[in-house]
Design a protein around this motif. Structure first.
Motif, short mmCIF file in Angstrom:
data_model
loop_
_atom_site.label_atom_id
_atom_site.label_comp_id
_atom_site.label_asym_id
_atom_site.label_seq_id
_atom_site.Cartn_x
_atom_site.Cartn_y
_atom_site.Cartn_z
N LEU A 85 13.49 -5.63 -4.84
CA LEU A 85 13.02 -5.92 -6.19
C LEU A 85 11.83 -5.04 -6.56
N SER A 86 10.93 -4.80 -5.62
CA SER A 86 9.80 -3.91 -5.90
C SER A 86 10.28 -2.51 -6.23
N LEU A 87 11.27 -2.04 -5.49
CA LEU A 87 11.81 -0.71 -5.76
C LEU A 87 12.48 -0.66 -7.13
N SER A 88 13.26 -1.70 -7.47
CA SER A 88 13.97 -1.66 -8.75
C SER A 88 13.02 -1.90 -9.93
N LYS A 89 11.98 -2.72 -9.76
CA LYS A 89 11.02 -2.98 -10.83
C LYS A 89 9.92 -1.93 -10.88
N GLU A 114 0.84 -1.21 0.00
CA GLU A 114 0.00 0.00 0.00
C GLU A 114 0.87 1.25 0.00
N ARG A 115 1.91 1.25 0.83
CA ARG A 115 2.81 2.41 0.88
C ARG A 115 3.50 2.61 -0.46
N PHE A 116 3.93 1.51 -1.07
CA PHE A 116 4.59 1.61 -2.36
C PHE A 116 3.64 2.17 -3.41
N GLU A 117 2.42 1.65 -3.46
CA GLU A 117 1.46 2.12 -4.45
C GLU A 117 1.06 3.57 -4.21
N LYS A 118 1.02 3.99 -2.95
CA LYS A 118 0.65 5.37 -2.62
C LYS A 118 1.81 6.33 -2.87
N ASP A 119 3.01 5.96 -2.42
CA ASP A 119 4.15 6.87 -2.45
C ASP A 119 5.14 6.60 -3.59
N GLY A 120 5.03 5.43 -4.22
CA GLY A 120 5.98 5.06 -5.26
C GLY A 120 7.31 4.59 -4.71
N THR A 121 7.38 4.41 -3.39
CA THR A 121 8.60 3.92 -2.75
C THR A 121 8.24 3.31 -1.41
#
Length: 186
Positions: free
Chosen positions: A162-166, A89-96
């Motif tokens: 991997l989520s950050l790099s992809k 959720e944080r990744f999808e909201k903030d992109g990181t």
């Protein structure tokens, strides 16, 4: 906010975004709007001492957050999946996913000092202990709980990187999907 806290919080954000070696002292000074003298007043041993303070701040934030999540769920599987869902959720909201992983800060670990390695090792040990304690509460023997917690922690850290790099959450989704297989093996 006092100057020392400002320096630590600002440096933590910059280190997470760019890595320790990529952030210069002047960049920290400019972002905080302070002088070099003020920086050295709070961190007389320089940037590496500041890094250790950042790791301690993150240690507290990450372990408090993780304890909170793990205490809300009856099993390790449910708690870990909930934690991964929050990360996605944080990744999808903030992109990181800054603020939860400190790997981005210490990716140059091999060239850092023993005190920095010790500070990051302390955080990993605490994360593994939280997960291991939950596994023991699930009825898993301590020796197996530790090695399983280590595997779960490594999987999540790898999923974050991997989520950050992809630039997507598929690696974290995959980790969550395969958690039952890891837990079934014990």
């Amino acid at each position: 906010m006092d100057t020392k806290t400002l320096i630590i919080e600002t440096a933590t954000t910059l280190f997470q975004q760019k890595g320790f070696k990529s952030v210069g002292l002047n960049e920290i000074l400019n972002a905080c709007k302070i002088t070099k003298g003020s920086m050295y007043h709070h961190f007389p041993n320089g940037k590496e001492e500041l890094l250790i303070a950042c790791l301690r701040l993150m240690n507290e934030a990450i372990t408090d957050d993780m304890q909170s999540i793990y205490s809300q769920y009856p099993t390790t599987l449910e708690a870990t999946r909930a934690m991964i869902d929050i990360l996605m959720e944080r990744f999808e909201k903030d992109g990181t996913i800054t603020g939860y992983t400190f790997t981005s800060i210490v990716r140059e670990m091999e060239s850092l000092s023993e005190p920095v390695r010790n500070a990051s090792n302390l955080l990993y040990r605490q994360i593994i202990k939280i997960c291991s304690d939950k596994l023991v509460a699930d009825g898993i023997p301590e020796d197996k709980a530790y090695s399983t917690a280590l595997m779960i922690t490594a999987s999540i850290e790898g999923g974050i990187l991997l989520s950050l790099s992809k630039n997507d959450t598929i690696p974290l989704q995959t980790v969550s999907q395969f958690l039952p297989n890891i837990l079934k093996e014990i």
